[in-house]
Scaffold this motif. Sequence first.
Motif, PDB file in Angstrom:
ATOM      1  N   ARG A 163       0.848  -1.360  -0.009  1.00  0.00           N
ATOM      2  CA  ARG A 163      -0.046  -0.102  -0.001  1.00  0.00           C
ATOM      3  C   ARG A 163       0.952   1.187  -0.051  1.00  0.00           C
ATOM      4  O   ARG A 163       0.773   2.036   1.011  1.00  0.00           O
ATOM      5  CB  ARG A 163      -0.740  -0.020   1.165  1.00  0.00           C
ATOM      6  N   ASP A 226      -4.424   3.421   6.306  1.00  0.00           N
ATOM      7  CA  ASP A 226      -5.482   4.499   5.442  1.00  0.00           C
ATOM      8  C   ASP A 226      -6.721   5.142   6.240  1.00  0.00           C
ATOM      9  O   ASP A 226      -7.306   5.563   5.739  1.00  0.00           O
ATOM     10  CB  ASP A 226      -6.387   3.530   4.490  1.00  0.00           C
ATOM     11  N   ARG A 251     -17.834   6.000   5.799  1.00  0.00           N
ATOM     12  CA  ARG A 251     -18.352   4.843   5.424  1.00  0.00           C
ATOM     13  C   ARG A 251     -19.354   4.068   6.234  1.00  0.00           C
ATOM     14  O   ARG A 251     -20.350   3.385   5.893  1.00  0.00           O
ATOM     15  CB  ARG A 251     -17.293   3.730   4.943  1.00  0.00           C
ATOM     16  N   HIS A 319      -9.632   1.624  -0.895  1.00  0.00           N
ATOM     17  CA  HIS A 319      -8.840   0.509  -1.555  1.00  0.00           C
ATOM     18  C   HIS A 319      -9.796  -0.560  -2.077  1.00  0.00           C
ATOM     19  O   HIS A 319     -10.924  -0.683  -1.596  1.00  0.00           O
ATOM     20  CB  HIS A 319      -7.917   0.146  -0.572  1.00  0.00           C
TER      21      HIS A 319
HETATM   22 MN    MN Z   1      -8.967  -0.066   5.079  1.00  0.00          MN
END
Ligand code: MN
Length: 379
Positions: A163, A226, A251, A319
């Motif tokens: 990442r 993240d 989210r 992602h």
């Molecule tokens: Mn994540």
Amino acid sequence: MCKRWCFTCEMLGRARTGFVLLTATTLVFCYFLLRHTQVLHVQHKRWHSRERMRCVHSGTSNNTKLGTTMETSRGTGHCRTDCDIFVGERPPCITRNISSTGPWCHEMRRKRGNTKVKVNLDSRSMEMLEKLHGADLEPGGLFRPTECTSSQRVAVIVPFRERSLHLKIFLNNIHPFLKKQRVEYMILVVEQAPGSRLNRGMLRNIGVVEGEKLCKFDCYFFHDIDMIPLSERNLYTCGSKPRHHAAALARWNYALPYEHIFGGVVSFKTDLFKKINGYSNMYFGWGGEDDDLYNRVKHHNMDIERYPMKISGYGDLKHRKSEAQNARYSYLKTWKARVEVDGLNSLKYHRYLVEFRRLYTWIYVGIKEPEVLGSYLKK
Ligand code: MN
Ligand code: UDP
């Protein structure tokens, strides 16, 4: 008489010959044995140093000069054994005692207002980021405020694999955020080599075990790469209870999906994390390890705490969804039986490299799934 004498003489003569022969054989045997073990020893030493050189020259640290803080580029290969290599100048925290003089940093923080963090999503090269954030850092991404004394030494542990874009965005945001808080911190990125499914819980445990070898940390943050904090009032020091920081995410529409959720970003005072024996090492693939951790916390009669939702906001970088593992359901049913034997006290991993880079300490490890699971499933 003579006959008898001759018989005795003959017997004595034979015994002497036997004795001489036996001694000679023993000496020869010992000589070869000694030679053989020495040869083996020399061969073993040669093999070990060859493996060390593989570490430096293969994949992980091309262009690396031992003893410098030169940034390295990564290749594809990796070592197959415990290389026991430290690359770069060591951070000085291990020798330092926190003195009780001077103003404490948390007193200074309290004077600051409530401000929103500006998230920076620009794509920057690592060299550029080092120029931007590296000047006031010690090797390995260690920051120490100069005008006040931090009451805690904080390690931010980040599990990592493939990442690299997120890593750059994370570093670009987390350094200014933490420096502003005047907290003494160090970023430890724990990367799992290819070969087995990602084990996030185990990487975090490894971060603690390897971190302890570098500095005496008072407080551990377990931080997804993240997650970018959105409020300056989200303090990165540990409280008396384990704390769940990443509670308000876009989210989830800024509400907790379930009450005991305990992932993303959590913090523990060192003694509390050790008390619960850290994360379980059984969770390969996505999911389960954070619920297991919550169970461990409750099992030890601890509660978790959170800042108010307006302080617990995080921006989460996009992602692809990681592959979930089904075994997590059965492991989550049997968590209690394993608390004492599966965790910090039973880690099985291979440390390939610890490198003190400008903006973070990079801990590169190998984890072999059958080796780890086999040791628990046998029991
Ligand atoms: Mn994540
Ligand atoms: N992670 C990583 N590479 C991966 C998957 C996960 O480095 O391929 C690390 C990274 O720190 C990430 C964390 O593990 O933030 C949690 O995994 P993931 O983001 O997949 O979890 P989710 O966002 O679905 O909760």
